[in-house]
Design an enzyme around this catalytic site. Structure first.
Site, PDB file in Angstrom:
ATOM      1  N   GLU A  13     -71.704 -29.269  -2.220  1.00 17.43           N
ATOM      2  CA  GLU A  13     -72.556 -29.339  -3.415  1.00 17.43           C
ATOM      3  C   GLU A  13     -74.054 -29.122  -3.168  1.00 17.43           C
ATOM      4  O   GLU A  13     -74.661 -28.211  -3.708  1.00 17.43           O
ATOM      5  CB  GLU A  13     -72.347 -30.721  -4.069  1.00 17.43           C
ATOM      6  CG  GLU A  13     -73.275 -31.043  -5.211  1.00 17.43           C
ATOM      7  CD  GLU A  13     -73.037 -30.176  -6.427  1.00 17.43           C
ATOM      8  OE1 GLU A  13     -71.881 -29.993  -6.821  1.00 17.43           O
ATOM      9  OE2 GLU A  13     -74.029 -29.669  -7.003  1.00 17.43           O
TER      10      GLU A  13
ATOM     11  N   GLN B  67     -63.915 -31.033  -4.855  1.00 15.67           N
ATOM     12  CA  GLN B  67     -64.347 -31.114  -6.257  1.00 15.67           C
ATOM     13  C   GLN B  67     -64.343 -29.796  -7.037  1.00 15.67           C
ATOM     14  O   GLN B  67     -63.912 -29.752  -8.192  1.00 15.67           O
ATOM     15  CB  GLN B  67     -65.759 -31.714  -6.337  1.00 15.67           C
ATOM     16  CG  GLN B  67     -66.222 -31.924  -7.760  1.00 15.67           C
ATOM     17  CD  GLN B  67     -67.637 -32.433  -7.914  1.00 15.67           C
ATOM     18  OE1 GLN B  67     -68.209 -32.352  -8.980  1.00 15.67           O
ATOM     19  NE2 GLN B  67     -68.239 -32.962  -6.869  1.00 15.67           N
TER      20      GLN B  67
ATOM     21  N   ASP C  14     -70.525 -27.741  -7.526  1.00 13.18           N
ATOM     22  CA  ASP C  14     -69.068 -27.921  -7.495  1.00 13.18           C
ATOM     23  C   ASP C  14     -68.458 -27.778  -8.891  1.00 13.18           C
ATOM     24  O   ASP C  14     -67.744 -26.827  -9.175  1.00 13.18           O
ATOM     25  CB  ASP C  14     -68.728 -29.311  -6.945  1.00 13.18           C
ATOM     26  CG  ASP C  14     -68.813 -29.356  -5.425  1.00 13.18           C
ATOM     27  OD1 ASP C  14     -68.756 -28.290  -4.803  1.00 13.18           O
ATOM     28  OD2 ASP C  14     -68.929 -30.450  -4.872  1.00 13.18           O
TER      29      ASP C  14
ATOM     30  N   GLY D  27     -88.368 -24.840 -22.277  1.00  9.72           N
ATOM     31  CA  GLY D  27     -88.305 -23.890 -23.379  1.00  9.72           C
ATOM     32  C   GLY D  27     -89.629 -23.475 -23.973  1.00  9.72           C
ATOM     33  O   GLY D  27     -89.666 -22.802 -25.004  1.00  9.72           O
ATOM     34  N   GLY D  28     -90.736 -23.883 -23.375  1.00  7.17           N
ATOM     35  CA  GLY D  28     -92.030 -23.450 -23.918  1.00  7.17           C
ATOM     36  C   GLY D  28     -92.677 -24.482 -24.823  1.00  7.17           C
ATOM     37  O   GLY D  28     -93.846 -24.360 -25.171  1.00  7.17           O
TER      38      GLY D  28
END
Ligand code: COA
Length: 424
Positions: free
Chosen positions: A138, A16, A167, A246-247
């Site tokens: 993977e 892959q 991958d 993100g907060g």
């Protein structure tokens, strides 16, 4: 015209990670020549087979727009053909186990001797160091790159994600390295070695978790739900369930139909700037000014209560209705879309992100098209090649074999079975 018109890629990739990279380059216009072991080919051709006798979806969905040549790179004549491919191509991409290319006799030094302009691009599981000799797949990369330790719920086991960040993620990284090296070659005139380790690629995608690791030194991570729940932090970035990274507090919430539909959920972010709109939508207008609820820091220890209340509302709406109501108010939400829904999405079909492809062995199937759109380099998704479909074409048109030369190569067995009549 395509962006990479004229660029020839010797595609020695399999499974892959490497094929994702060369497929992208093919979509951008490169001539990708996939070299496969005679009679066997890329192992994925016969993995997870759903249509007996046909190439698997695993293979077809990762190898569009390529040509396939069968070539035994361990046979003397095969090595000669490979040498001519190296002379002719601009980039060689491989993701063999560590040392496999050297064992074939094609070390980086030898490749440079054959073609000093060659760019050799490699994916390995690990970079130089104690694990450099390991074969890696993977989930190993997800675990070794920090994704698993930071995915899942607090108190639960480390979890891998369905997105193939080890991958396909590393394939993307490598593609960027390759086009950058091609750009540098314009001025330097030289090729170079481009290496992407899967551990490094995953860690790069987990950058915000390494950010949080260092923030721990300054105290608890207040935007994590566990802070509001009064649970102490340990030494390492913890698993944070579906908290938003993100907060701004965010969670996955049930929507109408959740009892029977496993994907009837929405992501919901309580963005500070739209708190008042959220309060109005869920029917709690007094929370706008109520002490303990009005500002983000005050709400941190009440996130469970807040999200429970929001969920009471989302459970009265479908995930699409939540989107329709919240989007105009700038409240960030997103439906949890199943693969079935994505496959049937008209919008994604219109942009070419989801496409139907016809295949001579398996009939029509659906695939993900090129996810990056270039306004001057349109993409037409072409089915993956059958094993060795272009062997003679590549030998003659790309490498200039003909007459006795061609017959010698074919008779040597280095290129597998070809239709000799057609070759003549
Ligand atoms: N002609 C002759 N021999 C060929 C050949 C060809 N056209 N193509 C491959 N081979 C040989 C290789 O030279 C190698 O032989 P060797 O072991 O004698 O050196 C052999 O086939 C097997 O290659 P290998 O890469 O070791 O395959 P594998 O199935 O044992 O391992 C991986 C698979 C993916 C684990 C391994 O390739 C790997 O770690 N790759 C790097 C990381 C990676 O990309 N992992 C994710 C894949 S999605």
């Amino acid at each position: 015209m395509k962006a990479l018109d004229g660029v020839k890629i010797l595609d020695f990739t399999h499974v892959q990670s490497g094929p994702t990279c060369t497929q992208l380059l093919a979509w951008f216009g490169a001539d990708v020549i996939k070299v496969e072991r005679p009679g066997v080919g890329d192992a994925t051709r016969k993995q997870l087979v759903d249509v007996p006798g046909a190439d698997s979806l695993y293979f077809t969905m990762l190898n569009h727009n390529k040509r396939s040549i069968e070539l035994n790179s361990k046979n003397e004549t095969g090595k000669e053909v490979l040498t001519r491919l190296i002379e002719t191509c601009d980039v060689m991409v491989e993701n063999f186990a560590p040392g496999a290319l050297d064992r074939m006799g094609f070390t980086w030094e030898r490749i440079q001797e054959i073609n000093p302009r060659m760019i050799l691009a490699s994916i390995k599981g690990f970079g130089p160091g104690k694990y450099e000799d390991c074969k890696v797949y993977e989930n190993v990369a997800q675990c070794a790159g920090g994704a698993a330790s930071t995915t899942g719920f607090l108190g639960g086991v480390p979890t891998v994600t369905g997105a193939q960040i080890g991958d396909s993620g590393t394939g993307l990284h490598l593609a960027l390295g390759i086009v950058t090296a091609l750009y540098q070659r314009e001025t330097s005139g030289r090729g170079q070695k481009v290496s992407a380790a899967m551990q490094d690629g995953v860690l790069n995608l987990c950058r915000v978790k390494l950010r949080d690791q260092q923030r721990l030194a300054a105290g608890p991570l207040k935007e994590y739900s566990q802070f509001g729940e009064g649970i102490a932090f340990g030494e390492a970035t913890p698993r944070a369930g579906n908290d938003s990274g993100g907060g701004q507090p965010g969670r996955i919430l049930k929507c109408k139909g959740w009892e029977t539909d496993p994907d009837a959920y929405t992501y919901f972010i309580t963005q500070a700037a739209v708190w008042e709109a959220i309060c109005d939508v869920i029917g709690e207008p007094e929370w706008k000014t109520k002490p303990g609820y009005a500002t983000p820091p005050e709400r941190l220890d009440k996130l469970n209560e807040v999200f429970d209340r929001i969920e009471q509302w989302t459970m009265t709406k479908t995930k699409f209705e939540v989107m329709e109501i919240c989007n105009p108010l700038n409240i960030p939400v997103g439906p949890i879309l199943s693969m079935k829904e994505l496959m049937e999405d008209d919008g994604l079909r219109e942009t070419g992100t989801i496409v139907d492809v016809d295949h001579p062995e398996r009939g029509r199937y659906v695939t993900v098209g090129c996810p990056v759109k270039l306004s001057d380099s349109p993409v037409e998704v072409v089915r993956s090649p059958l094993l060795g479909e272009h062997t003679v074409e590549v030998l003659t048109d790309v490498l200039g074999y003909g007459g006795d030369d061609l017959a010698t190569v074919i008779d040597s067995g280095a290129v597998g079975e070809v239709d000799k009549v057609a070759a003549e």
